[in-house]
Every structure is written in C-alpha cells, then in structure tokens.
Design a protein around this motif. Structure first.
Motif, PDB file in Angstrom:
ATOM      1  N   ALA A  40       0.868  -1.181   0.000  1.00  0.00           N
ATOM      2  CA  ALA A  40       0.000   0.000   0.000  1.00  0.00           C
ATOM      3  C   ALA A  40       0.905   1.231   0.000  1.00  0.00           C
ATOM      4  CB  ALA A  40      -0.898  -0.001   1.232  1.00  0.00           C
ATOM      5  N   LEU A  66       6.191   4.616   8.560  1.00  0.00           N
ATOM      6  CA  LEU A  66       6.679   5.695   9.441  1.00  0.00           C
ATOM      7  C   LEU A  66       6.974   5.101  10.812  1.00  0.00           C
ATOM      8  CD1 LEU A  66       7.180   8.751   9.980  1.00  0.00           C
ATOM      9  CD2 LEU A  66       4.799   8.865  10.746  1.00  0.00           C
ATOM     10  N   GLY A 102       8.468   2.548  11.859  1.00  0.00           N
ATOM     11  CA  GLY A 102       8.216   1.117  12.041  1.00  0.00           C
ATOM     12  C   GLY A 102       6.755   0.717  12.007  1.00  0.00           C
ATOM     13  N   GLU A 103       5.908   1.627  11.538  1.00  0.00           N
ATOM     14  CA  GLU A 103       4.479   1.285  11.445  1.00  0.00           C
ATOM     15  C   GLU A 103       3.932   1.732  10.100  1.00  0.00           C
ATOM     16  OE1 GLU A 103       2.327   2.848  14.742  1.00  0.00           O
ATOM     17  OE2 GLU A 103       3.532   1.719  16.191  1.00  0.00           O
ATOM     18  N   ARG A 142      13.607  -8.018   7.825  1.00  0.00           N
ATOM     19  CA  ARG A 142      13.588  -8.119   9.298  1.00  0.00           C
ATOM     20  C   ARG A 142      12.693  -7.062   9.934  1.00  0.00           C
ATOM     21  NH1 ARG A 142      16.612  -4.952  12.466  1.00  0.00           N
ATOM     22  NH2 ARG A 142      18.142  -4.526  10.831  1.00  0.00           N
ATOM     23  N   CYS A 153       7.579  -5.166  12.631  1.00  0.00           N
ATOM     24  CA  CYS A 153       6.517  -4.135  12.581  1.00  0.00           C
ATOM     25  C   CYS A 153       5.140  -4.741  12.817  1.00  0.00           C
ATOM     26  CB  CYS A 153       6.471  -3.474  11.201  1.00  0.00           C
ATOM     27  SG  CYS A 153       7.863  -2.417  10.906  1.00  0.00           S
ATOM     28  N   ARG A 195      20.562 -10.613   7.409  1.00  0.00           N
ATOM     29  CA  ARG A 195      21.940 -11.103   7.477  1.00  0.00           C
ATOM     30  C   ARG A 195      22.469 -11.003   8.906  1.00  0.00           C
ATOM     31  NH1 ARG A 195      21.673  -7.751   2.940  1.00  0.00           N
ATOM     32  NH2 ARG A 195      21.478  -8.953   1.015  1.00  0.00           N
ATOM     33  N   GLY A 254       7.384  -6.651   1.705  1.00  0.00           N
ATOM     34  CA  GLY A 254       8.152  -5.480   2.119  1.00  0.00           C
ATOM     35  C   GLY A 254       9.381  -5.850   2.918  1.00  0.00           C
ATOM     36  N   GLY A 255      10.182  -4.822   3.298  1.00  0.00           N
ATOM     37  CA  GLY A 255       9.971  -3.420   2.996  1.00  0.00           C
ATOM     38  C   GLY A 255      10.688  -2.971   1.736  1.00  0.00           C
TER      39      GLY A 255
HETATM   40  N1  LIG Z   1       2.699   0.053   3.206  1.00  0.00           N
HETATM   41  C1  LIG Z   1       3.038  -1.219   3.092  1.00  0.00           C
HETATM   42  O1  LIG Z   1       2.418  -1.967   2.320  1.00  0.00           O
HETATM   43  C2  LIG Z   1       4.200  -1.753   3.872  1.00  0.00           C
HETATM   44  C3  LIG Z   1       4.662  -3.059   3.667  1.00  0.00           C
HETATM   45  C4  LIG Z   1       5.764  -3.501   4.406  1.00  0.00           C
HETATM   46  C5  LIG Z   1       6.392  -2.662   5.312  1.00  0.00           C
HETATM   47  N2  LIG Z   1       5.901  -1.397   5.483  1.00  0.00           N
HETATM   48  C6  LIG Z   1       6.568  -0.463   6.401  1.00  0.00           C
HETATM   49  O2  LIG Z   1       7.926  -0.352   5.990  1.00  0.00           O
HETATM   50  C7  LIG Z   1       8.765  -0.195   7.143  1.00  0.00           C
HETATM   51  C8  LIG Z   1       9.767  -1.332   7.212  1.00  0.00           C
HETATM   52  O3  LIG Z   1      10.434  -1.464   5.961  1.00  0.00           O
HETATM   53  P1  LIG Z   1      11.995  -1.171   5.767  1.00  0.00           P
HETATM   54  O4  LIG Z   1      12.219  -0.953   4.316  1.00  0.00           O
HETATM   55  O5  LIG Z   1      12.402  -0.099   6.724  1.00  0.00           O
HETATM   56  O6  LIG Z   1      12.691  -2.504   6.293  1.00  0.00           O
HETATM   57  P2  LIG Z   1      12.638  -4.052   5.833  1.00  0.00           P
HETATM   58  O7  LIG Z   1      12.940  -4.199   4.392  1.00  0.00           O
HETATM   59  O8  LIG Z   1      11.410  -4.691   6.334  1.00  0.00           O
HETATM   60  O9  LIG Z   1      13.833  -4.595   6.699  1.00  0.00           O
HETATM   61  C9  LIG Z   1      15.141  -4.227   6.385  1.00  0.00           C
HETATM   62  C10 LIG Z   1      16.057  -5.319   6.860  1.00  0.00           C
HETATM   63  O10 LIG Z   1      15.682  -6.556   6.251  1.00  0.00           O
HETATM   64  C11 LIG Z   1      16.836  -7.287   5.898  1.00  0.00           C
HETATM   65  N3  LIG Z   1      16.889  -7.386   4.442  1.00  0.00           N
HETATM   66  C12 LIG Z   1      16.276  -6.581   3.533  1.00  0.00           C
HETATM   67  N4  LIG Z   1      16.538  -7.028   2.293  1.00  0.00           N
HETATM   68  C13 LIG Z   1      17.296  -8.128   2.429  1.00  0.00           C
HETATM   69  C14 LIG Z   1      17.880  -9.031   1.508  1.00  0.00           C
HETATM   70  N5  LIG Z   1      17.704  -8.912   0.185  1.00  0.00           N
HETATM   71  N6  LIG Z   1      18.620 -10.046   1.982  1.00  0.00           N
HETATM   72  C15 LIG Z   1      18.803 -10.198   3.325  1.00  0.00           C
HETATM   73  N7  LIG Z   1      18.284  -9.379   4.237  1.00  0.00           N
HETATM   74  C16 LIG Z   1      17.535  -8.362   3.795  1.00  0.00           C
HETATM   75  C17 LIG Z   1      18.007  -6.548   6.481  1.00  0.00           C
HETATM   76  O11 LIG Z   1      18.103  -7.038   7.802  1.00  0.00           O
HETATM   77  P3  LIG Z   1      19.508  -7.161   8.593  1.00  0.00           P
HETATM   78  O12 LIG Z   1      19.936  -5.740   8.857  1.00  0.00           O
HETATM   79  O13 LIG Z   1      19.143  -7.919   9.821  1.00  0.00           O
HETATM   80  O14 LIG Z   1      20.455  -7.893   7.671  1.00  0.00           O
HETATM   81  C18 LIG Z   1      17.515  -5.110   6.482  1.00  0.00           C
HETATM   82  O15 LIG Z   1      18.178  -4.287   7.418  1.00  0.00           O
HETATM   83  C19 LIG Z   1       7.815  -0.160   8.333  1.00  0.00           C
HETATM   84  O16 LIG Z   1       7.463   1.176   8.641  1.00  0.00           O
HETATM   85  C20 LIG Z   1       6.598  -0.927   7.828  1.00  0.00           C
HETATM   86  O17 LIG Z   1       5.414  -0.561   8.538  1.00  0.00           O
HETATM   87  C21 LIG Z   1       4.836  -0.935   4.798  1.00  0.00           C
END
Ligand SMILES: NC(=O)c1ccc[n+]([C@@H]2O[C@H](COP(=O)([O-])OP(=O)(O)OC[C@H]3O[C@@H](n4cnc5c(N)ncnc54)[C@H](OP(=O)(O)O)[C@@H]3O)[C@@H](O)[C@H]2O)c1
Length: 197
Positions: A24, A33, A35-36, A68, A73, A91, A128-129
């Motif tokens: 979305a 935002l 973590g949410e 992660r 979240c 990782r 995501g993310g």
């Molecule tokens: N609107 C929506 O539909 C939606 C969907 C999902 C999430 N969200 C929001 O997005 C935010 C979180 O997303 P984000 O982008 O900050 O983080 P994220 O992608 O969920 O997490 C990032 C972490 O995931 C791991 N990672 C990511 N890609 C990887 C890969 N290719 N291989 C291995 N590990 C990988 C790494 O962890 P390590 O550092 O441990 O290696 C990285 O630090 C939150 O606010 C959540 O609410 C929104």
C-alpha cells in the motif's frame, strides 16, 4: 494507462517459482513511518490478509517473504502472520531469535530456491519493505504487483521504489475490488500490475 486481460495466477513456462508483491503506497510514495504503517485502513488490511492467504488448493499454503524490520513491525500478537508460511530475510538475525515456525534466509534468492523445493507452497508474496520490494520488482521471478494506491499524502520515512517500466496495469483478478474505495475519509484504489518482460 491501458489495461489488459491476463491469467489469474503466476504462470511460467519454466519451473522457476514466481512471486507477487503486495504493497500500500500513499501519494508521496510512502509505505511506513517509525516502524508502522502511516495510516489506519481496516478494510485494506483485510484485503492484504485475504489476498495473501487465498489459494486454489486448500492442501497447500502461501508464503510471505519480508525484511527483518517488516516482521517486527507486525504487532507481537499477530506475528507470525497466521495461515501463511512466514519467511524473514536478514543477514544479522539468528534463527534462534525467531519463532520456530518462521524461516530465515540471508537473501531473497536463497529463500526462493528453498521454497522452490517444496510442493506445499502455492503462491509466494513479497510483503516489504523497501529494499526487498526493489530487488523483487527487478527479478525475473516477479509476476504481479498488488498495489493499493492511497490518494493522500502522509508523513513517511520509508518509501516504495520506482516501479520499473516493464509493469503494465492488468485486469483479470475478480477478487480485487474495482473502483475507488473510501475509509475514514481516505480514498484509495486496488491496482494490479504485471511484469511484461
Ligand atoms: N505500506 C506497506 O504496504 C508496507 C509493507 C511492508 C512494510 N511497510 C513499512 O515499511 C517499514 C519497514 O520497511 P523497511 O524498508 O524499513 O525494512 P525491511 O525491508 O522490512 O527490513 C530491512 C532489513 O531486512 C533485511 N533485508 C532486507 N533485504 C534483504 C535481503 N535482500 N537479503 C537479506 N536481508 C535483507 C536486512 O536485515 P539485517 O539488517 O538484519 O540484515 C535489512 O536491514 C515499516 O514502517 C513498515 O510498517 C509498509
């Protein structure tokens, strides 16, 4: 943008397991935002839950792959996401830090290669993310993006990457509600895009 009619489920002439993305996104391209989710849309969350769970073969289940931060979240009492095989990419995490029914892989490709070995998985969803979405959209394994376009700006710190030009809007999923939806005065729309190359 023109819409074309295509098949409902991922189809590939080779045996390569494909995945769909679901996300979305608000008008200023934000997805998160602090973590949410930046918004509260109950019907949209129900759509996410229904879409990522639905399958043709009740003996199989779907998998959800997430980074992660996205895993953490999810409210503690709702994770792992019910009725789906939860796969976390990291990782830095150790498997012992996750519930025993959650799989952990250090890369998207390793996760997909493992899921490919199973005949119990029907559809794989990337949930995501940001970086996971970017890698997923560039992959030949990507079939569709289930995109909820939210027609409002929100304060965000996490954003959806640019959608590559080889995605085209399609119709062909009767279970995706058509037209503008509205909740709490926020207008949004469910769009399905398919990778053409
Ligand atoms: N609107 C929506 O539909 C939606 C969907 C999902 C999430 N969200 C929001 O997005 C935010 C979180 O997303 P984000 O982008 O900050 O983080 P994220 O992608 O969920 O997490 C990032 C972490 O995931 C791991 N990672 C990511 N890609 C990887 C890969 N290719 N291989 C291995 N590990 C990988 C790494 O962890 P390590 O550092 O441990 O290696 C990285 O630090 C939150 O606010 C959540 O609410 C929104």
């Amino acid at each position: 943008m023109g819409k074309i009619l295509t098949s409902l489920f991922p189809f590939s002439t080779s045996k390569m397991l494909k995945f769909n993305l679901i996300v979305a996104v608000c008008e200023n391209s934000g997805i998160g935002l602090k973590g949410e989710l930046p918004w509260r849309l109950r019907s949209e969350l129900k759509y996410f839950s229904y879409t990522t769970r639905r399958r043709e073969n009740p003996k199989k289940q779907n998998a959800v792959i997430m980074g992660r931060k996205t895993f953490y979240c999810i409210p503690e009492n709702k994770r792992p996401l019910l009725g789906r095989l939860n796969v976390v990419l990291s990782r830095t995490l150790k498997a012992s830090e996750l519930p025993t029914n959650v799989l952990l892989y250090p890369s998207l490709e390793e996760a997909m290669q493992q899921l490919e070995q199973s005949d119990q998985i029907e559809t794989v969803w990337i949930v995501g993310g940001s970086a996971v979405y970017k890698e997923a959209m560039a992959s030949q394994r990507c079939h569709r993006i289930y995109l909820t376009k939210i027609y409002k700006d929100f304060d965000c710190d996490t954003f959806f990457p640019a959608i590559p030009l080889d995605f085209v809007e399609v119709i062909g999923d009767p279970e995706t509600p058509q037209g503008i939806q509205e909740e709490e005065g926020i207008r949004y729309e469910y769009i399905v895009l398919e990778k053409m190359s």
